[in-house]
Design a protein around this motif. Structure first.
Motif, PDB file in Angstrom:
ATOM      1  N   ILE A  43       1.152  -1.447   0.139  1.00 21.91           N
ATOM      2  CA  ILE A  43       0.006   0.209  -0.255  1.00 21.91           C
ATOM      3  C   ILE A  43       0.830   0.902   0.138  1.00 21.91           C
ATOM      4  O   ILE A  43       0.776   1.986  -0.727  1.00 21.91           O
ATOM      5  CB  ILE A  43      -0.726   0.093   1.442  1.00 21.91           C
ATOM      6  N   ASN A  44       1.999   1.305   1.165  1.00 19.98           N
ATOM      7  CA  ASN A  44       2.766   2.305   0.908  1.00 19.98           C
ATOM      8  C   ASN A  44       3.387   2.554  -0.846  1.00 19.98           C
ATOM      9  O   ASN A  44       3.596   3.337  -1.204  1.00 19.98           O
ATOM     10  CB  ASN A  44       3.798   2.126   1.951  1.00 19.98           C
ATOM     11  N   ARG A  45       3.992   1.259  -0.983  1.00 19.13           N
ATOM     12  CA  ARG A  45       4.633   1.560  -2.230  1.00 19.13           C
ATOM     13  C   ARG A  45       3.448   2.127  -3.886  1.00 19.13           C
ATOM     14  O   ARG A  45       4.336   3.477  -3.344  1.00 19.13           O
ATOM     15  CB  ARG A  45       5.393   0.093  -2.544  1.00 19.13           C
ATOM     16  N   TYR A  46       2.337   1.689  -3.745  1.00 16.38           N
ATOM     17  CA  TYR A  46       1.368   2.397  -4.318  1.00 16.38           C
ATOM     18  C   TYR A  46       0.978   4.325  -3.668  1.00 16.38           C
ATOM     19  O   TYR A  46       1.226   4.877  -4.949  1.00 16.38           O
ATOM     20  CB  TYR A  46      -0.043   1.252  -3.904  1.00 16.38           C
ATOM     21  N   GLY A  95      12.477  18.556  -9.520  1.00 20.98           N
ATOM     22  CA  GLY A  95      13.114  18.019 -10.822  1.00 20.98           C
ATOM     23  C   GLY A  95      13.891  16.686 -10.719  1.00 20.98           C
ATOM     24  O   GLY A  95      14.596  16.823 -12.188  1.00 20.98           O
ATOM     25  N   SER A  96      15.049  16.140  -9.828  1.00 14.42           N
ATOM     26  CA  SER A  96      15.784  15.192  -9.891  1.00 14.42           C
ATOM     27  C   SER A  96      14.358  14.382 -10.366  1.00 14.42           C
ATOM     28  O   SER A  96      13.440  14.313 -10.811  1.00 14.42           O
ATOM     29  CB  SER A  96      15.400  14.470  -8.606  1.00 14.42           C
ATOM     30  N   THR A  97      15.562  13.248 -10.557  1.00 20.63           N
ATOM     31  CA  THR A  97      15.150  11.491 -11.471  1.00 20.63           C
ATOM     32  C   THR A  97      15.108  10.769 -10.370  1.00 20.63           C
ATOM     33  O   THR A  97      16.043  10.595 -10.726  1.00 20.63           O
ATOM     34  CB  THR A  97      15.918  11.431 -13.110  1.00 20.63           C
ATOM     35  N   PRO A  98      13.990  10.113  -9.800  1.00 20.81           N
ATOM     36  CA  PRO A  98      14.112   9.176  -9.145  1.00 20.81           C
ATOM     37  C   PRO A  98      13.303   7.905  -9.638  1.00 20.81           C
ATOM     38  O   PRO A  98      12.589   8.011 -11.187  1.00 20.81           O
ATOM     39  CB  PRO A  98      12.967   9.710  -8.400  1.00 20.81           C
ATOM     40  N   THR A  99      13.230   6.780  -9.110  1.00 16.53           N
ATOM     41  CA  THR A  99      12.999   5.905 -10.087  1.00 16.53           C
ATOM     42  C   THR A  99      12.254   5.506  -8.096  1.00 16.53           C
ATOM     43  O   THR A  99      12.962   5.468  -7.442  1.00 16.53           O
ATOM     44  CB  THR A  99      14.122   4.743 -10.508  1.00 16.53           C
ATOM     45  N   ILE A 100      11.478   4.973  -8.291  1.00 21.50           N
ATOM     46  CA  ILE A 100      10.271   3.227  -7.137  1.00 21.50           C
ATOM     47  C   ILE A 100      10.781   2.173  -8.106  1.00 21.50           C
ATOM     48  O   ILE A 100      10.622   1.543  -8.544  1.00 21.50           O
ATOM     49  CB  ILE A 100       8.776   3.833  -7.765  1.00 21.50           C
ATOM     50  N   GLN A 101      11.168   2.338  -6.201  1.00 19.45           N
ATOM     51  CA  GLN A 101      11.683   0.036  -6.546  1.00 19.45           C
ATOM     52  C   GLN A 101      10.396  -0.682  -7.099  1.00 19.45           C
ATOM     53  O   GLN A 101       9.026  -0.252  -6.090  1.00 19.45           O
ATOM     54  CB  GLN A 101      12.360   0.084  -4.986  1.00 19.45           C
ATOM     55  N   PRO A 102      10.566  -1.239  -7.327  1.00 22.11           N
ATOM     56  CA  PRO A 102       9.807  -2.747  -8.215  1.00 22.11           C
ATOM     57  C   PRO A 102       9.445  -3.161  -7.232  1.00 22.11           C
ATOM     58  O   PRO A 102       9.711  -3.075  -5.466  1.00 22.11           O
ATOM     59  CB  PRO A 102       9.846  -2.978  -9.363  1.00 22.11           C
TER      60      PRO A 102
END
Length: 102
Positions: A43-46, A95-102
């Motif tokens: 839930i938190n990841r979503y 404006g940084s380019t983040p990624t969310i962990q799968p």
């Protein structure tokens, strides 16, 4: 009950289990076994994924976004956001380019 439709609401294991017509402990154990993560982590990841979308649209504040994705504690929101993306919500907003962990 779908996390994707109700993520902005207070989601409790007991209510999710009731909607799934199962016991909370069984649901929790099965969810972890199938997905490899706890229901709360899912839930938190979503919610963080949705927060990223809101941040892209230049909200008034990080606090607004935290509340919009049902984090009522902004400090906790910032900590969870950073744990999933590797940066703070403010850095993401700038404006940084983040990624969310799968």
């Amino acid at each position: 009950m779908s996390c994707h439709r109700h993520y902005q609401e207070k989601l409790r294991l007991i209510e999710i289990a009731a909607a799934a017509q199962t016991a909370p402990t069984y649901l929790s154990r099965q969810f972890k076994q199938v997905t490899g993560e706890t229901l709360i982590a899912f839930i938190n990841r979503y919610r963080i994924k949705m927060a990223q979308q809101y941040l892209r649209h230049r909200p008034d504040s990080v606090t607004d976004v935290a509340f919009r994705v049902d984090f009522n504690d902004v400090t906790y929101f910032k900590r969870v956001f950073k744990s999933y993306t590797g940066m703070t919500p403010l850095a993401y907003l700038r404006g940084s380019t983040p990624t969310i962990q799968p």
